[in-house]
Design a protein around this motif. Structure first.
Motif, PDB file in Angstrom:
ATOM      1  N   ILE A 213       0.862  -1.205   0.048  1.00 39.85           N
ATOM      2  CA  ILE A 213       0.065  -0.166  -0.152  1.00 39.85           C
ATOM      3  C   ILE A 213       0.916   1.065   0.004  1.00 39.85           C
ATOM      4  O   ILE A 213       1.707   1.412   0.963  1.00 39.85           O
ATOM      5  CB  ILE A 213      -0.897   0.017   1.236  1.00 39.85           C
ATOM      6  N   PRO A 214       0.636   1.999  -1.055  1.00 35.14           N
ATOM      7  CA  PRO A 214       1.667   3.171  -0.992  1.00 35.14           C
ATOM      8  C   PRO A 214       1.508   4.200   0.039  1.00 35.14           C
ATOM      9  O   PRO A 214       0.353   4.249   0.718  1.00 35.14           O
ATOM     10  CB  PRO A 214       1.267   3.904  -2.460  1.00 35.14           C
ATOM     11  N   GLU A 215       2.429   4.799   0.584  1.00 38.76           N
ATOM     12  CA  GLU A 215       2.308   5.738   1.685  1.00 38.76           C
ATOM     13  C   GLU A 215       1.670   7.093   1.110  1.00 38.76           C
ATOM     14  O   GLU A 215       1.856   7.420   0.160  1.00 38.76           O
ATOM     15  CB  GLU A 215       3.774   6.267   2.164  1.00 38.76           C
ATOM     16  N   PRO A 216       0.817   7.565   2.095  1.00 37.86           N
ATOM     17  CA  PRO A 216       0.125   8.862   1.659  1.00 37.86           C
ATOM     18  C   PRO A 216       0.936   9.771   1.444  1.00 37.86           C
ATOM     19  O   PRO A 216       1.879  10.166   2.161  1.00 37.86           O
ATOM     20  CB  PRO A 216      -0.829   8.793   2.624  1.00 37.86           C
ATOM     21  N   GLU A 217       0.799  10.541   0.394  1.00 35.32           N
ATOM     22  CA  GLU A 217       1.445  11.830   0.189  1.00 35.32           C
ATOM     23  C   GLU A 217       1.341  13.007   1.170  1.00 35.32           C
ATOM     24  O   GLU A 217       0.351  13.103   1.654  1.00 35.32           O
ATOM     25  CB  GLU A 217       1.171  12.274  -1.373  1.00 35.32           C
ATOM     26  N   PRO A 218       2.469  13.373   1.847  1.00 35.53           N
ATOM     27  CA  PRO A 218       2.350  14.208   2.934  1.00 35.53           C
ATOM     28  C   PRO A 218       1.426  15.589   2.347  1.00 35.53           C
ATOM     29  O   PRO A 218       1.542  16.112   1.224  1.00 35.53           O
ATOM     30  CB  PRO A 218       3.815  14.748   3.135  1.00 35.53           C
ATOM     31  N   GLU A 219       0.786  16.083   3.311  1.00 38.33           N
ATOM     32  CA  GLU A 219       0.089  17.480   3.123  1.00 38.33           C
ATOM     33  C   GLU A 219       1.186  18.500   2.883  1.00 38.33           C
ATOM     34  O   GLU A 219       2.134  18.719   3.324  1.00 38.33           O
ATOM     35  CB  GLU A 219      -0.849  17.826   4.289  1.00 38.33           C
ATOM     36  N   PRO A 220       1.063  19.515   1.749  1.00 33.64           N
ATOM     37  CA  PRO A 220       1.836  20.428   1.361  1.00 33.64           C
ATOM     38  C   PRO A 220       1.914  21.560   2.598  1.00 33.64           C
ATOM     39  O   PRO A 220       0.889  21.705   3.085  1.00 33.64           O
ATOM     40  CB  PRO A 220       1.287  20.959   0.015  1.00 33.64           C
ATOM     41  N   GLU A 221       3.167  21.872   2.972  1.00 32.24           N
ATOM     42  CA  GLU A 221       3.460  23.143   3.738  1.00 32.24           C
ATOM     43  C   GLU A 221       2.565  24.165   3.516  1.00 32.24           C
ATOM     44  O   GLU A 221       2.449  24.572   2.497  1.00 32.24           O
ATOM     45  CB  GLU A 221       4.688  23.480   3.741  1.00 32.24           C
TER      46      GLU A 221
END
Length: 324
Positions: free
Chosen positions: A12-20
């Motif tokens: 399962i791909p890691e969720p993309e981090p929320e943009p700063e």
């Protein structure tokens, strides 16, 4: 038969981090307000006088104004937008609040943008600055170049001649309680009044502005930046002033008038020098003395003016009685 291997599950791909979040922009600082130069018209404070700000690079009037109740006004032209070299002119017609009399002569000062940026005080326009401005204008007529160096040289000449510190030439001598400048202002005014009343006894051939020009010319002819002795506003120097008035205005002044005027000026100057007390007392007494010295020459039902056409021997005792 062999069993087929169970395939590995897809990771399962890691969720993309929320943009700063974008940083809040820093607000631009409010610009500093552009403040106009304050000027003070004074020979005593002069209220309700019309004045002009003149750009000396083109001799153009760039602002007109009226002085307030205590001779002060803040120009609309911001200090940082003043011309490189400029003249302030105060026209006749204001009221000297120390005497209630309407002024009859033009007052001048010449200054520079650089000088005003370095000095945030009110700029005085007075009989003292009249001397400085007249000498500058005379030197320009002689062919000298208008620049900061000329302004500096003439400040030095005026300071030496009147025995006043350079920094006090353009200052509000009343609010700063300056005793020596007050005495010089009142001497200059008394000299101009005395010469005006006696030279113009039968007809108006000159005005007080002409007399200030001649005082300035006498100083210019006798004081340089290396001179060490002040220009005494009495004695034989009165002869130099009268001689210049005669030459510049092509008029004749009798020897008796010249001698009697000199004697009168000498005696009043001495009394002005001898006033003592607090600044307020000195200001009040010196103004009173200058007004009295002027009124002596006004013909009225209660006063017969002295006749300075008489020989000095005849009138000398009268002068003593007048001054005492």
């Amino acid at each position: 038969p062999e069993t087929e291997p169970i395939p590995e599950p897809e990771p399962i791909p890691e969720p993309e981090p929320e943009p700063e979040p974008e940083p809040e922009p820093i607000p631009e600082p409010e610009p500093e307000p552009e403040i106009g130069q304050e000027v003070t018209a004074q020979d005593g404070y002069i209220s309700g006088a019309s004045g002009e700000l003149i750009d000396l690079s083109s001799n153009t009037i760039i602002e007109e104004f009226i002085t307030g109740p205590y001779g002060k006004v803040r120009l609309n032209t911001p200090i940082i937008r003043l011309p490189e070299l400029f003249k302030i002119k105060i026209l006749p017609g204001g009221v000297d609040i120390s005497t209630g009399e309407t002024t009859t002569n033009t007052l001048l000062n010449i200054s520079s943008l650089n000088d005003r940026l370095l000095n945030n005080k009110s700029l005085s326009i007075s009989p003292v600055t009249n001397i400085k401005a007249n000498i500058i204008e005379s030197k320009l007529n002689d062919g000298e170049i208008l620049n900061e160096q000329l302004l500096t040289n003439v400040k030095n000449i005026t300071s030496i001649a009147l025995n006043l510190p350079i920094e006090e030439l353009d200052s509000d001598y009343i609010s700063e309680n300056n005793i020596e400048t007050t005495k010089v202002v009142n001497k200059l005014e008394m000299i101009a009044n005395t010469l005006d009343k006696n030279i113009n006894k039968t007809e108006n051939v000159i005005n007080k502005s002409n007399i200030f020009e001649s005082i300035s010319n006498a100083i210019k002819a006798n004081i340089t930046t290396t001179t060490t002795t002040p220009f005494d506003l009495s004695g034989s120097n009165i002869d130099l002033i009268v001689s210049d008035i005669k030459t510049v205005n092509s008029i004749d002044i009798s020897a008796n008038v010249q001698e009697n005027v000199k004697t009168f000026i000498n005696k009043v100057s001495e009394k002005l020098d001898n006033i003592t007390g607090t600044f307020d007392e000195l200001l009040r007494e010196s103004v009173k003395m200058v007004v009295a010295a002027k009124e002596i020459f006004v013909d009225s039902s209660s006063n017969t003016p002295p006749d300075f056409n008489q020989s000095p021997q005849q009138i000398n005792s009268d002068i003593e009685n007048i001054i005492s």
